[in-house]
Design a protein around this motif. Structure first.
Motif, short mmCIF file in Angstrom:
data_model
loop_
_atom_site.label_atom_id
_atom_site.label_comp_id
_atom_site.label_asym_id
_atom_site.label_seq_id
_atom_site.Cartn_x
_atom_site.Cartn_y
_atom_site.Cartn_z
N TYR A 39 0.77 -1.16 -0.15
CA TYR A 39 0.14 -0.18 0.19
C TYR A 39 1.03 1.47 -0.11
O TYR A 39 0.62 2.18 -0.72
N MET A 40 1.91 1.23 0.88
CA MET A 40 2.76 2.44 0.75
C MET A 40 3.47 2.71 -0.46
O MET A 40 3.36 3.89 -0.92
N ALA A 42 2.45 1.94 -3.52
CA ALA A 42 1.35 2.25 -4.38
C ALA A 42 1.06 3.88 -4.05
O ALA A 42 0.72 4.97 -4.90
N ARG A 43 0.71 4.14 -2.58
CA ARG A 43 0.42 5.34 -2.29
C ARG A 43 1.35 6.47 -2.43
O ARG A 43 1.23 7.61 -2.81
N LYS A 45 3.52 6.66 -4.86
CA LYS A 45 3.56 7.01 -6.28
C LYS A 45 2.34 7.53 -6.65
O LYS A 45 2.22 8.59 -7.45
N GLU A 46 1.06 7.30 -6.06
CA GLU A 46 -0.22 8.03 -6.28
C GLU A 46 -0.04 9.46 -5.72
O GLU A 46 -0.59 10.32 -6.55
N MET A 47 0.50 9.72 -4.68
CA MET A 47 0.84 10.97 -4.24
C MET A 47 1.81 11.87 -4.93
O MET A 47 1.85 13.20 -4.76
N ARG A 83 -3.46 1.45 7.09
CA ARG A 83 -3.31 2.29 6.00
C ARG A 83 -3.50 3.86 6.37
O ARG A 83 -2.87 4.62 6.03
N ASP A 84 -4.19 4.04 7.39
CA ASP A 84 -4.41 5.52 7.93
C ASP A 84 -3.06 5.81 8.36
O ASP A 84 -2.65 7.22 8.13
N ASP A 87 -0.77 6.77 5.51
CA ASP A 87 -1.10 8.05 4.79
C ASP A 87 -0.58 9.00 5.60
O ASP A 87 -0.20 9.86 4.99
N LEU A 90 3.13 9.25 5.34
CA LEU A 90 3.61 9.68 3.89
C LEU A 90 3.20 11.27 3.72
O LEU A 90 4.08 12.03 3.14
N THR A 91 2.10 11.60 4.18
CA THR A 91 1.93 12.97 4.06
C THR A 91 2.56 13.84 5.10
O THR A 91 3.08 14.99 4.77
#
Length: 115
Positions: A39-40, A42-43, A45-47, A83-84, A87, A90-91
């Protein structure tokens, strides 16, 4: 000779070590770290986070606190269970340059003595 420029700005190492069921220290993989690592990746990359590499790691020796992530070059350690949590790391840490104190592992969070 001067060092070459780094390939990546930041490395995130996610422990994906798996120990046998019932091991006294547990393992990050048994607590879902492989799915969180995926998930990390993919996330991030998505961000659109530039210069980030998410890597799998073997045992990082903080099994009791897992799933465990360490971010270099800062050397900041986190536990991430959802996942939170990913997020938020990452943020706050990677995008905004801050820290997530509620998830950080510090020098007070050390494994019990081996024996």
């Amino acid at each position: 000779m001067q060092d070459p420029p780094p390939w990546f700005r930041v490395h995130l190492f996610a422990c994906t070590n798996r120990r046998p069921e019932g091991h006294r220290r547990g393992s990050c993989a048994a607590r879902g770290s492989e799915g969180l690592r995926d998930y990390m990746k993919a996330r991030a990359k998505e961000m659109g986070l530039p210069g980030i590499r998410v890597n799998s790691a073997g045992c990082l020796d903080r099994c009791e606190f897992g799933p465990v992530i360490v971010i270099y070059p800062e050397g900041v350690w986190y536990r991430a269970e959802t996942r939170d949590d990913i997020d938020e790391i990452l943020t706050t840490h990677l995008r905004d340059g801050g820290r997530v104190p509620r998830l950080m592992l510090t020098e007070k969070d050390v494994p019990p003595p081996k024996g």
